[in-house]
Design a protein around this motif. Structure first.
Motif, PDB file in Angstrom:
ATOM      1  N   TRP A 143      -0.322  -7.323 -48.143  1.00 51.39           N
ATOM      2  CA  TRP A 143       0.199  -5.992 -47.855  1.00 51.39           C
ATOM      3  C   TRP A 143      -0.766  -4.891 -48.291  1.00 51.39           C
ATOM      4  O   TRP A 143      -0.965  -3.889 -47.593  1.00 51.39           O
ATOM      5  CB  TRP A 143       1.550  -5.811 -48.553  1.00 51.39           C
ATOM      6  N   ASN A 144      -1.405  -5.065 -49.430  1.00 54.91           N
ATOM      7  CA  ASN A 144      -2.295  -4.025 -49.958  1.00 54.91           C
ATOM      8  C   ASN A 144      -3.585  -3.872 -49.164  1.00 54.91           C
ATOM      9  O   ASN A 144      -4.344  -2.929 -49.392  1.00 54.91           O
ATOM     10  CB  ASN A 144      -2.617  -4.297 -51.430  1.00 54.91           C
ATOM     11  N   TYR A 145      -3.841  -4.815 -48.235  1.00 57.12           N
ATOM     12  CA  TYR A 145      -5.031  -4.697 -47.392  1.00 57.12           C
ATOM     13  C   TYR A 145      -4.772  -3.812 -46.171  1.00 57.12           C
ATOM     14  O   TYR A 145      -5.707  -3.452 -45.461  1.00 57.12           O
ATOM     15  CB  TYR A 145      -5.489  -6.079 -46.919  1.00 57.12           C
ATOM     16  N   LEU A 146      -3.507  -3.483 -45.923  1.00 59.39           N
ATOM     17  CA  LEU A 146      -3.180  -2.631 -44.791  1.00 59.39           C
ATOM     18  C   LEU A 146      -3.612  -1.193 -45.064  1.00 59.39           C
ATOM     19  O   LEU A 146      -3.538  -0.717 -46.199  1.00 59.39           O
ATOM     20  CB  LEU A 146      -1.681  -2.647 -44.505  1.00 59.39           C
ATOM     21  N   LEU A 147      -4.056  -0.512 -44.019  1.00 61.67           N
ATOM     22  CA  LEU A 147      -4.382   0.898 -44.167  1.00 61.67           C
ATOM     23  C   LEU A 147      -3.123   1.680 -44.558  1.00 61.67           C
ATOM     24  O   LEU A 147      -2.022   1.355 -44.095  1.00 61.67           O
ATOM     25  CB  LEU A 147      -4.927   1.452 -42.850  1.00 61.67           C
ATOM     26  N   PRO A 148      -3.255   2.695 -45.401  1.00 61.37           N
ATOM     27  CA  PRO A 148      -2.086   3.497 -45.792  1.00 61.37           C
ATOM     28  C   PRO A 148      -1.328   4.049 -44.587  1.00 61.37           C
ATOM     29  O   PRO A 148      -0.092   4.133 -44.611  1.00 61.37           O
ATOM     30  CB  PRO A 148      -2.707   4.622 -46.624  1.00 61.37           C
ATOM     31  N   THR A 149      -2.047   4.412 -43.537  1.00 64.84           N
ATOM     32  CA  THR A 149      -1.388   4.948 -42.344  1.00 64.84           C
ATOM     33  C   THR A 149      -0.541   3.895 -41.641  1.00 64.84           C
ATOM     34  O   THR A 149       0.494   4.213 -41.041  1.00 64.84           O
ATOM     35  CB  THR A 149      -2.440   5.490 -41.355  1.00 64.84           C
ATOM     36  N   ILE A 150      -0.950   2.622 -41.723  1.00 65.45           N
ATOM     37  CA  ILE A 150      -0.162   1.530 -41.143  1.00 65.45           C
ATOM     38  C   ILE A 150       1.045   1.235 -42.029  1.00 65.45           C
ATOM     39  O   ILE A 150       2.179   1.093 -41.558  1.00 65.45           O
ATOM     40  CB  ILE A 150      -1.029   0.262 -40.972  1.00 65.45           C
ATOM     41  N   LYS A 151       0.819   1.157 -43.338  1.00 66.81           N
ATOM     42  CA  LYS A 151       1.915   0.883 -44.275  1.00 66.81           C
ATOM     43  C   LYS A 151       3.060   1.873 -44.108  1.00 66.81           C
ATOM     44  O   LYS A 151       4.237   1.493 -44.116  1.00 66.81           O
ATOM     45  CB  LYS A 151       1.408   0.969 -45.719  1.00 66.81           C
ATOM     46  N   SER A 152       2.697   3.146 -43.992  1.00 69.90           N
ATOM     47  CA  SER A 152       3.716   4.198 -43.975  1.00 69.90           C
ATOM     48  C   SER A 152       4.594   4.144 -42.738  1.00 69.90           C
ATOM     49  O   SER A 152       5.683   4.729 -42.721  1.00 69.90           O
ATOM     50  CB  SER A 152       3.041   5.568 -44.069  1.00 69.90           C
ATOM     51  N   ARG A 153       4.149   3.429 -41.709  1.00 64.43           N
ATOM     52  CA  ARG A 153       4.911   3.372 -40.459  1.00 64.43           C
ATOM     53  C   ARG A 153       5.798   2.134 -40.362  1.00 64.43           C
ATOM     54  O   ARG A 153       6.544   1.979 -39.403  1.00 64.43           O
ATOM     55  CB  ARG A 153       3.957   3.446 -39.270  1.00 64.43           C
ATOM     56  N   PHE A 154       5.685   1.251 -41.334  1.00 59.78           N
ATOM     57  CA  PHE A 154       6.485   0.031 -41.349  1.00 59.78           C
ATOM     58  C   PHE A 154       7.636   0.115 -42.345  1.00 59.78           C
ATOM     59  O   PHE A 154       7.500   0.719 -43.412  1.00 59.78           O
ATOM     60  CB  PHE A 154       5.634  -1.171 -41.741  1.00 59.78           C
ATOM     61  N   ILE A 155       8.745  -0.522 -42.000  1.00 64.49           N
ATOM     62  CA  ILE A 155       9.774  -0.847 -42.983  1.00 64.49           C
ATOM     63  C   ILE A 155       9.350  -2.190 -43.596  1.00 64.49           C
ATOM     64  O   ILE A 155       9.211  -3.182 -42.877  1.00 64.49           O
ATOM     65  CB  ILE A 155      11.158  -0.989 -42.327  1.00 64.49           C
ATOM     66  N   ARG A 156       9.109  -2.223 -44.889  1.00 59.78           N
ATOM     67  CA  ARG A 156       8.650  -3.460 -45.530  1.00 59.78           C
ATOM     68  C   ARG A 156       9.832  -4.325 -45.919  1.00 59.78           C
ATOM     69  O   ARG A 156      10.826  -3.838 -46.467  1.00 59.78           O
ATOM     70  CB  ARG A 156       7.811  -3.130 -46.764  1.00 59.78           C
ATOM     71  N   TYR A 157       9.701  -5.640 -45.652  1.00 59.16           N
ATOM     72  CA  TYR A 157      10.752  -6.584 -46.046  1.00 59.16           C
ATOM     73  C   TYR A 157      10.070  -7.788 -46.699  1.00 59.16           C
ATOM     74  O   TYR A 157       9.283  -8.494 -46.059  1.00 59.16           O
ATOM     75  CB  TYR A 157      11.561  -7.033 -44.832  1.00 59.16           C
TER      76      TYR A 157
END
Length: 346
Positions: free
Chosen positions: A124-138
């Motif tokens: 998860w931490n390898y994802l770009l911040p812009t990608i992370k912010s657009r996902f609901i994490r489960y």
């Protein structure tokens, strides 16, 4: 679906399908085996999904490329034909290259009203911040029911299976399978635990097993840890003699796979040694049998060496290069771990 280990999660998605449409969810776990099993159960269980209206995107040549994102955009241009919801599943979404990630931002942020975008990742931490912010994490974890079943089936020896939660879920599924011979597994575990330096050749022979079979992977893993049970208390002369014997299996194993597997197992050993230094709570141990199995409580350890070598072993476990000296890598592996344990407490 009631027999599914992921029943609760999948049932929740099923019941909320009308609410979560037009959104994006990323499923996070520490093992791709968990993610792949969950993906299959999810797609086969939710009545609103149909494989003819599902697109699975996998890394190609190590990355997810912009051409694949364009395929997704085209796929999502039209409403589903056979299902209530169109589904896009990005496997290893952390593998999006920069160009593809930028192109995927809008479709992850605003899928069509008739679509769902799913992603999976162990990083998860390898994802770009812009990608992370657009996902609901489960977050997905090893189902507690699976662990409970194994503890009940195997009793006191189940303690030696804990680390498979962080190493290979397939072995846990094998242990849980109704067709698995419990007595045979118990006998094999006890046999490995009773090995000593007098029958080291038999122990090393377990490293030559094909790891395609979960039973072989079980024997391989326990043999590796039993070998350390012997090595960690050996003097320098015996240590180098045993390492030389191990390196001679070069022609009997797939070299890169072998190094990857012992590196993963070695990292688990060192991680637990580090946890032992900082906590007395058993729940934090990945393999709570390792502390007394190896006498970690009887050794002075070098914390900085442990941290450095966990990083090294993690790099080796994921390397893809085939151009390396097998004998040297074997020596380096065992020598690095050995020097983490400075001396026995008197």
């Amino acid at each position: 679906m009631s027999d599914s280990f992921f029943y609760d999660t999948i049932e929740k998605i099923q019941s909320k399908i009308e609410v979560i449409k037009a959104s994006s969810m990323c499923f996070v776990a520490e093992d791709n085996f968990i993610l792949n099993n969950f993906r299959d159960e999810l797609l086969n269980s939710v009545s609103a999904f149909n494989q003819l209206d599902t697109l699975i995107i996998k890394p190609s040549g190590g990355n997810i490329k912009i051409e694949q994102v364009r395929d997704v955009e085209e796929f999502l241009m039209y409403k589903p034909n056979y299902a209530k919801v169109k589904v896009v599943f990005f496997e290893d979404i952390d593998r999006l290259n920069i160009e593809a990630a930028n192109a995927a931002l809008k479709l992850i942020e605003e899928p069509p009203e008739y679509a769902l975008v799913f992603g999976t990742t162990t990083r998860w931490n390898y994802l770009l911040p812009t990608i992370k912010s657009r996902f609901i994490r489960y977050d997905l974890s090893i189902p507690s029911l699976l662990v409970e079943n194994i503890n009940r089936k195997y009793g006191e020896i189940a303690i030696y299976f804990n680390f498979f939660r962080h190493y290979d879920l397939g072995v846990l599924l094998f242990l849980n399978d109704e067709s698995t011979d419990v007595s045979k597994v118990k006998d094999e575990v006890k046999r490995v635990l009773n090995f000593s330096s007098n029958n080291i050749d038999e122990l090393i022979s377990n490293f030559k097993l094909s790891l395609d079979l979960p039973y072989n992977k079980l024997k391989f893993s326990l043999s590796y840890y039993k070998l350390w049970n012997i090595l960690i208390n050996s003097d320098d002369k015996e240590f180098f003699y045993l390492i030389k014997n191990i390196s001679q299996i070069k022609n009997d194993v797939e070299n890169l796979s072998f190094l990857s597997n012992i590196s993963s197992l070695g990292a688990i050993l060192l991680r637990d040694a580090m946890v032992f230094l900082n906590s007395s709570k058993w729940k934090f141990f990945w393999n709570n049998s390792l502390v007394y199995f190896f006498g970690l409580n009887e050794h002075i350890v070098n914390l900085e060496q442990i941290k450095d070598n966990i990083s090294y072993l993690n790099r080796v476990s994921t390397m893809r290069l085939a151009n390396f000296n097998f004998e040297m890598e074997i020596f380096t592996h065992f020598f690095r771990i050995k020097r983490c344990f400075i001396r026995t407490i008197k």
